[in-house]
Design an enzyme around this catalytic site. Sequence first.
Site, mmCIF file in Angstrom:
data_model
loop_
_atom_site.group_PDB
_atom_site.id
_atom_site.type_symbol
_atom_site.label_atom_id
_atom_site.label_comp_id
_atom_site.label_asym_id
_atom_site.label_seq_id
_atom_site.Cartn_x
_atom_site.Cartn_y
_atom_site.Cartn_z
ATOM 1 N N LYS A 270 12.882 -10.468 -17.810
ATOM 2 C CA LYS A 270 12.708 -9.565 -16.677
ATOM 3 C C LYS A 270 11.539 -8.626 -16.989
ATOM 4 C CE LYS A 270 15.638 -7.109 -13.409
ATOM 5 N NZ LYS A 270 17.001 -6.845 -12.971
ATOM 6 N N GLU B 125 32.967 -7.284 -6.839
ATOM 7 C CA GLU B 125 33.587 -6.173 -6.109
ATOM 8 C C GLU B 125 35.077 -6.430 -5.864
ATOM 9 O OE1 GLU B 125 30.634 -7.531 -5.310
ATOM 10 O OE2 GLU B 125 29.256 -5.856 -5.607
ATOM 11 N N ARG C 145 32.648 -6.646 0.651
ATOM 12 C CA ARG C 145 33.102 -7.854 -0.046
ATOM 13 C C ARG C 145 34.590 -7.801 -0.407
ATOM 14 N NH1 ARG C 145 28.922 -11.074 -2.972
ATOM 15 N NH2 ARG C 145 27.644 -11.553 -1.170
HETATM 16 C C1 LIG Z 1 27.341 -8.154 -3.888
HETATM 17 C C2 LIG Z 1 26.269 -7.344 -4.561
HETATM 18 N N1 LIG Z 1 26.620 -6.426 -5.505
HETATM 19 C C3 LIG Z 1 25.674 -5.703 -6.107
HETATM 20 C C4 LIG Z 1 24.352 -5.876 -5.804
HETATM 21 C C5 LIG Z 1 23.294 -4.986 -6.436
HETATM 22 N N2 LIG Z 1 22.349 -5.755 -7.241
HETATM 23 C C6 LIG Z 1 21.126 -6.089 -6.818
HETATM 24 S S1 LIG Z 1 20.258 -6.968 -7.909
HETATM 25 C C7 LIG Z 1 21.516 -6.911 -9.008
HETATM 26 C C8 LIG Z 1 21.372 -7.602 -10.327
HETATM 27 C C9 LIG Z 1 21.211 -9.051 -10.162
HETATM 28 O O1 LIG Z 1 21.079 -9.630 -11.417
HETATM 29 P P1 LIG Z 1 20.481 -11.079 -11.542
HETATM 30 O O2 LIG Z 1 21.056 -11.958 -10.509
HETATM 31 O O3 LIG Z 1 20.629 -11.511 -12.946
HETATM 32 O O4 LIG Z 1 18.954 -10.896 -11.174
HETATM 33 P P2 LIG Z 1 17.797 -10.171 -12.001
HETATM 34 O O5 LIG Z 1 17.637 -8.827 -11.350
HETATM 35 O O6 LIG Z 1 18.213 -10.071 -13.423
HETATM 36 O O7 LIG Z 1 16.612 -11.018 -11.819
HETATM 37 C C10 LIG Z 1 22.594 -6.194 -8.516
HETATM 38 C C11 LIG Z 1 23.828 -5.915 -9.244
HETATM 39 C C12 LIG Z 1 24.038 -6.835 -4.819
HETATM 40 N N3 LIG Z 1 22.775 -7.041 -4.433
HETATM 41 N N4 LIG Z 1 25.001 -7.557 -4.235
#
Ligand SMILES: Cc1ncc(C[n+]2csc(CCOP(=O)(O)OP(=O)(O)O)c2C)c(N)n1
Length: 653
Positions: free
Chosen positions: A288, A377, A405
Amino acid sequence: MQIIPGKILAQINTPEDLRRRNRSELLQICDELRQYIIDDVSVYGGHFGASLGVVELSVALHYVFNTPNDQLIWDVGHQAYGHKILTGRRDNFHTNRLYGGISGFPKRKESKYDAFGVGHSSTSISAALGMSVASNYKGETDRQHIAVIGDGSMTGGMAFEAMNHAGDIPNNMIIILNDNCMAIDPNVGALKEYLTDITTSHTYNRVKDEVWNLLGKMSTFGKSAQDIVSKIENGLKATLLKQSNLFESLNLRYFGPIDGHDVEYMVTVLNDLKNIPGPKILHCITTKGKGYALAEKDQTLWHAPGKFDKITGEIKKKYYSTPQAPKYQDVFGHTIVELAEKNAKIMGVTPAMPSGSSLNLMMKVMPNRAFDVGIAEQHAVTFSAGMATQGLTVFCNIYSTFMQRAYDQVIHDVAIQELPVIFCLDRAGFAGADGPTHHGAYDIAYMRCIPNMIVFAPMNEKELRDIMFTVAQDEFKDLKKCISIRYPRGEGVMPNWKTEFEKMEIGKGRKIKDGENVAILTIGHIGNYAVQACEVLASEGINPAHYDMRFVKPLDETMLHEIFQNYDKVITVEDGCIQGGFGTAVAEFMLDNNYTAQIKRLGIPDRIVEHGEQLELHHECGFDPEGVAEAVRSILGTQKNIHKSEIVKVALN
Ligand SMILES: Cc1ncc(C[n+]2csc(CCOP(=O)(O)OP(=O)(O)O)c2C)c(N)n1
């Protein structure tokens, strides 16, 4: 400011342009794309690290697959900036997330290359599977469907539900697991350990090393020996991994892990995968923030850093000469620590938003009492319910939009069982630049209809602290109710926010001022707009009453009787959907009690409101301070301008 693309990127306006380029140019295209993202986000802000991490993946996918006929589905979509820039939105990209500009997430309305709209996580595999089944059904067997999902999003239950289904369907589908060991904060849970394990694959690597040692001893056998060893190796991989590979055991063919930053190798692998039938998963290891050293180092900070100086890396912050009000999330974070220090029963829960909710403050000092449960969630709610059955006082902090959710869990696992779980709904109301997928528009309406649910919204930091203090007392448990405490993204209004705790009376509102002819009833932080509106109106000789109702449920009925007995014009203001919301609750009270009054409800209308600054959106919907003032003038028949706000006249006999 115009962002200038590199030489080759400037000539790529569609993925077709990309596919016409020579494979040897891909490396440079990746460099130029990465630079473009850095240049743009440093000036205009937005999500950062995630898009840098998938530059090579974005280029390789559009290079190998025939998008948009082949369908590319990004999970969450915060990492899709490279995709957007390659698919005709480069020259518009400076409007990303701005009012009236392009969305920060893939959006079907915006581009034919955005196969599925996103914002919430863990949906991509289900959507891709649905598309592949539809394509198959229609006889479009040449189409490919590719879901790109991060290791954080893979922790969401829906991803597993989809893989369970996909493994049972022989359709072509590719899942790209973009594994960077991070969600917004470091990824958590056993799956993360598992992915690290198969990446480093100690057993497999040890055995492989032994085989190669053996090869050294058998070097006289030359090339044929190497072939034999390679076969042995494949056999080992199959047996060793098949027995223990989670994905293989779900019937998904597992490939990888591969280096997700080696664009040329990825092109080779993706081309190979195209020809392998059935559902399959390619495990890519990425970093990242790749290519911007500071973002690689502090990945949480650089998830969405805001504007910054790309040379020095200094994140641009506003500096004030006077103390400013804190963010509500920080008031929550500090207050839960303060309460938990004196009350050993208090626990904290967040689904993957430790820094976003500021529960990280508690996780740091009380790691055994504050939990990040991953992007889960539903689990967060039921896990909290489980702890509550054992007499613990659980603060479960979930953004309003993500709480959608877990609706069934709130009803089935908490409310019906009369468990006193304390829900703190952050980012309630308009979320701002993240847009409609993230607006916390509905929680007042969806919470107030649940029996045993109290619905509260603080107008300032003190009210947030006091309600947290009140419901943390053991006697709250005697009520056998749960509570939803909603507060917005951003700052409150009290620079000196660390007030002494005072117990609140459940269901008791607060009169801010008496007035004449018209009463403004507000819920939560948006009430501060009414305060400003009253100041403006005072200079025009208009003097509305103002009530901070605090509770949507139970409503302060004594106060409402007083209001309807003294005012026949009432304006309600909420940063939530009008339908079924706070204003509706007030109108229901009026109906049920045979009052007749003209009620004007201000709030979020029954349509999808796009992205923009919170204030821009409040203005658009007619409940910014000027909108509230105009509503007062309008209901009194002294209006200056026609405003977009909705007038609802409820006439009764
Ligand atoms: C249902 C839900 N919960 C929380 C989030 C907040 N959120 C946005 S990006 C993220 C992290 C995602 O991690 P990953 O899929 O590994 O992607 P990366 O950012 O590491 O590329 C979170 C928790 C969301 N978008 N959707």
